[in-house]
Motif scaffolding. Sequence first.
Motif, PDB file in Angstrom:
ATOM      1  N   GLY A 137      28.004  43.797  47.348  1.00  0.00           N
ATOM      2  CA  GLY A 137      27.019  42.916  47.934  1.00  0.00           C
ATOM      3  C   GLY A 137      27.352  41.449  47.721  1.00  0.00           C
ATOM      4  N   LYS A 138      26.300  40.644  47.525  1.00  0.00           N
ATOM      5  CA  LYS A 138      26.468  39.205  47.378  1.00  0.00           C
ATOM      6  C   LYS A 138      27.264  38.841  46.133  1.00  0.00           C
ATOM      7  CE  LYS A 138      22.405  37.678  49.968  1.00  0.00           C
ATOM      8  NZ  LYS A 138      21.143  36.887  49.909  1.00  0.00           N
ATOM      9  N   GLN A 139      27.128  39.643  45.108  1.00  0.00           N
ATOM     10  CA  GLN A 139      27.860  39.376  43.862  1.00  0.00           C
ATOM     11  C   GLN A 139      29.372  39.407  44.109  1.00  0.00           C
ATOM     12  OE1 GLN A 139      27.025  42.181  40.737  1.00  0.00           O
ATOM     13  NE2 GLN A 139      27.490  40.696  39.105  1.00  0.00           N
ATOM     14  N   PHE A 140      29.833  40.441  44.817  1.00  0.00           N
ATOM     15  CA  PHE A 140      31.264  40.548  45.142  1.00  0.00           C
ATOM     16  C   PHE A 140      31.661  39.479  46.147  1.00  0.00           C
ATOM     17  CE2 PHE A 140      34.543  42.203  48.047  1.00  0.00           C
ATOM     18  CZ  PHE A 140      35.609  42.242  47.156  1.00  0.00           C
ATOM     19  N   GLU A 141      30.797  39.222  47.116  1.00  0.00           N
ATOM     20  CA  GLU A 141      31.107  38.240  48.157  1.00  0.00           C
ATOM     21  C   GLU A 141      31.319  36.856  47.555  1.00  0.00           C
ATOM     22  OE1 GLU A 141      28.891  36.299  52.035  1.00  0.00           O
ATOM     23  OE2 GLU A 141      28.422  38.376  51.470  1.00  0.00           O
ATOM     24  N   LYS A 142      30.455  36.451  46.610  1.00  0.00           N
ATOM     25  CA  LYS A 142      30.589  35.151  45.982  1.00  0.00           C
ATOM     26  C   LYS A 142      31.854  35.057  45.132  1.00  0.00           C
ATOM     27  CE  LYS A 142      25.654  33.983  45.830  1.00  0.00           C
ATOM     28  NZ  LYS A 142      24.488  33.716  44.943  1.00  0.00           N
TER      29      LYS A 142
ATOM     30  N   ILE B  24      41.127  32.397  36.847  1.00  0.00           N
ATOM     31  CA  ILE B  24      40.170  32.300  35.736  1.00  0.00           C
ATOM     32  C   ILE B  24      39.237  31.102  35.927  1.00  0.00           C
ATOM     33  CG2 ILE B  24      39.946  31.899  33.256  1.00  0.00           C
ATOM     34  CD1 ILE B  24      42.632  33.422  32.943  1.00  0.00           C
ATOM     35  N   SER B  25      39.820  29.955  36.286  1.00  0.00           N
ATOM     36  CA  SER B  25      38.999  28.744  36.434  1.00  0.00           C
ATOM     37  C   SER B  25      38.020  28.844  37.594  1.00  0.00           C
ATOM     38  CB  SER B  25      39.902  27.520  36.624  1.00  0.00           C
ATOM     39  OG  SER B  25      40.637  27.616  37.826  1.00  0.00           O
ATOM     40  N   ALA B  26      38.284  29.737  38.545  1.00  0.00           N
ATOM     41  CA  ALA B  26      37.392  29.888  39.691  1.00  0.00           C
ATOM     42  C   ALA B  26      36.152  30.715  39.360  1.00  0.00           C
ATOM     43  CB  ALA B  26      38.147  30.527  40.848  1.00  0.00           C
TER      44      ALA B  26
END
Length: 981
Positions: free
Chosen positions: A34-39, A101-103
């Motif tokens: 959902g949105k968690q993966f999309e972000k 990682i920084s993203a």
Amino acid sequence: MNFNKLFLTFLFLIALFTDSFSQIKNNDFEKLSGKQFEKLSKRTIKSIQVNNLLPQNLSVIDIDSAFVDKKNKILNIYFSKNLSYHSFREAWLTSFNSNIISAQKRKIRKNYQVNCYIDSLRLYEYIPNLYRNLIEVDNTRLDHRSENKIAHVKNASVPFDINSGLTNKHIAVWGGHGYYFSNDDKVWKWQRPNLFTTVEDMENYSYIIPYIIPMLENAGANVYYPKERDTNSNEYINDIDNSSNEIETTKNVITTNGGFLLKDSYGDYENPFKLGKHLEMRSSKLSSENDSIVYNFNLDKPSKYAVYISYFKGNNVSDVKYSVYHDGGKTDFLVNQKMGYSTWVYLGSFQFGEEKSKVIVYNTSKEEGIISSDAIKIGGGLNRIKREGTFSPKPAFMNAARYYLQYAGIPDSTVYTLSKYKSDYKDDYKSRGEWVNYLLGGVYSHNRDSTLQGLNLPVDLSLAFHTDAGTTKTDSVIGTLTIHSTKGLKNERSFPDGRNRLASRDFADIVSDEILKTIKDKYKIDWTSRGMWDKKYSEVTYTNIPSVLIELLSHQNFGDMKYGLNPNFKFDVSRSIYKGILKYLSYSNSSNYVVAPLRVNSFSINYNNKKFILNWKETIDKAEKTAMPDAYMVYTKVDEGGFDNGLLVKEKEYVFDHIEKGKIYSFKVKAVNKGGLSFDSEMLSASINNFQDNPILIINGFDKLSGPEFFDTDSLGGFSNWHKSAIADGVEYSFTGSQYNFDKNDPWVTDPLTGHGASYSDYEGIKVVGNTFDYPYKHGKKYVNLKLSFISASAKSFENNPDRFISYDKLDLIYGKQSIYKPNTNLKPQDYSLFNQSMRDALDKWLSEGKSMLVSGAFIAKDVFLDNARDTLRGNWIKDKLQYSIYSDKACQTGEVIGENQLLLSKKPSEEIYELRSVDALKPYNGSEVIYRYKENSFPAAVLANKKGYSVISFGFPVESAKENNNALFKEIAQRLKWIK
């Protein structure tokens, strides 16, 4: 290593390896959706793009999935497979991981271990072992087979060892496609269309046979090729079944069942090596007697031929001695008969005359066992495989692999007829990978039939060479693609010997890297890398050893073919492939490598006190520090004979002191180091009629190699061949006919309706002569007929040291088809121009009263007065010293030249001499005299100048290209220049 560097290395290793050698699998991982993966996906990809971390030519990157383990604080990100199609290096991966990682959110950045995967592999696993400095080497990709491998075939006449090259390596190489029988159309035809003066089926051949295979063999490798490699349509086979009168045997040689049987044709299911008989003798160690088998050959057409032997499987020994008697003498080989039985085994190629042609097999051996000897074959011949009642009309070397494999005794149903004779097209491309496994035999074969256990050859790797289709509407190139497979037919990740199939990726990456570096460095173009596909192509999936398929460029794209038809490009790319193979195998076998040297330059012959003094210089390979020569091989031939096995010399000089008057001695030189041999130098020749003679100095200024001339506009483009045609390196077999469709907007529809680039097929199978680098010999023969002496030198040696030649008073300057060449807009014109500053300086030193000179070439006026018109010093020098300028650069179409002799020039591609699409007309200057004219328009073809006490004859065409009255022409030249009375 200082403290800071050590600390950074420690951090790098921690980042890469903490809990990361394999994917953690437990019930605590939760898939993001959902949105968690999309972000997460959006943040990560944006960071990669903003920081320009996408590999070359990859515009889109996707994240397939992500899993989080909150308990152990681990985030696993899975990228799409297309990311793996590109080269990974440690420096790039450090930046990539840092940005990933920084993203992430602050919570993840501070507390989580972030792992990046493609498929089930961490990203670092895609870095080849060869390019790892900080990452630990993956030992599962290394070759742990026995290091005590014995070469299948060894040339025992070579007087040096190659211990840092490819000795004891066995490599399978092929180019894709070939002439085949279409089961649907019931005709023989190409697998690909005729485009841009060639066809892919033969374009591949023009890289593999003249360049890639010789480079590997020069480095010591045994190379296996699933097609006929000899271009001669003549074939001579001696076999006990039907040539017993040509075979001499000693008393202990017996005939026994099993072996090759020569027939005019072979049909379905026929294996030539199961139809006949063979010879056997016990080894001298076992029998205490010396036995031998002599195969005598009566060749009705002298030429250079490949020699193939064969033998039957049994209790064979590993050190069978063969001697090949040829025009250059005798060459010995040692053959390991414990492998490679019941098939054609290539020994080498030699010049054969009508006499003294034979092959002897000896029973001398250090082992107790049997020496087997079956048929011996010289030459390539025609295709003997009959398909539905018909034969291929092409010479054997042009046909697809499927037919040669049958002729070579390879099993049908498991290798070359997987379709059960229903589709020759499919059988051809599927056969190549299966053939490799049959060469290996045993566990490597997909077929476990005990009667088909293969040939026991320790093949190290296989390389398939192709060019594929694709076009661009701009002038850009399609570029290079390499293909490998990290999964086998049943999705297995390992080869039968236990090696990780990622070894194939390493191989693909190393070869691709070498190709791209070479092209970008030498041709100053941002050559496109289309990546490294990990896909199940038969030529890399069927093979049970590290394998790669190279799609070098697009044969359908004009931009690519501007490079692809250039023989210099072919050599450079082939050398990069050889270097990739060398570096991959050396690392895989934990051994050091040395790159074979480049060919020598500045070669010359001088004459002094009944001796020929040969000199040359090494050529520096700026890209490879190891490629320096340690010594040199000097090869000699006498008159029309073949070259001998050579003499090893340490210095860059060789003195030949056993001259016989009237004989022509020819020489060539190869550079040598621990990695192997260079290619041949040009051939220089010399002859002395009388030991007190001051010989003619022949300078070979024709060293040009080039692709065909082309033009390129918004709507039209192609290879014209109207003026300066291609100049092949030796001979060219891939030229099929001139291009006739120049419309860039005309698309491909079908192979017969090819569109832009469509070309004729009238030259298929014809040997088109280019630059043979032997013109001093050709001219020298004419002088010997006139009882004149001559020596020869390269133009570079004359230019570099004119004082060495100052004592000679007669000079023949050969320019052939030499002229400026600009293969693309990024490069400066190649240094093929005539009368450059160094040549003019050398001639200024040489020319003096009483001397005389012959100059000939197709562009001796055009190159000076048109192509280099801004160089007025050059033009003024020609007018002053040689007394001509330009009259026309398109002087003759018919080839007819009139003067004291009637001449006919070679105006079309031929098997005798290079073609002359255009020649120069010379305008006499400052009192010079016209002595020849072109018949069709009376334009002046040659002028005679007498000034300041010396004489010069200049021909606007190469005198060696005159097909009629050539002997009379040289006699006239010698008389006019007072070389003879």
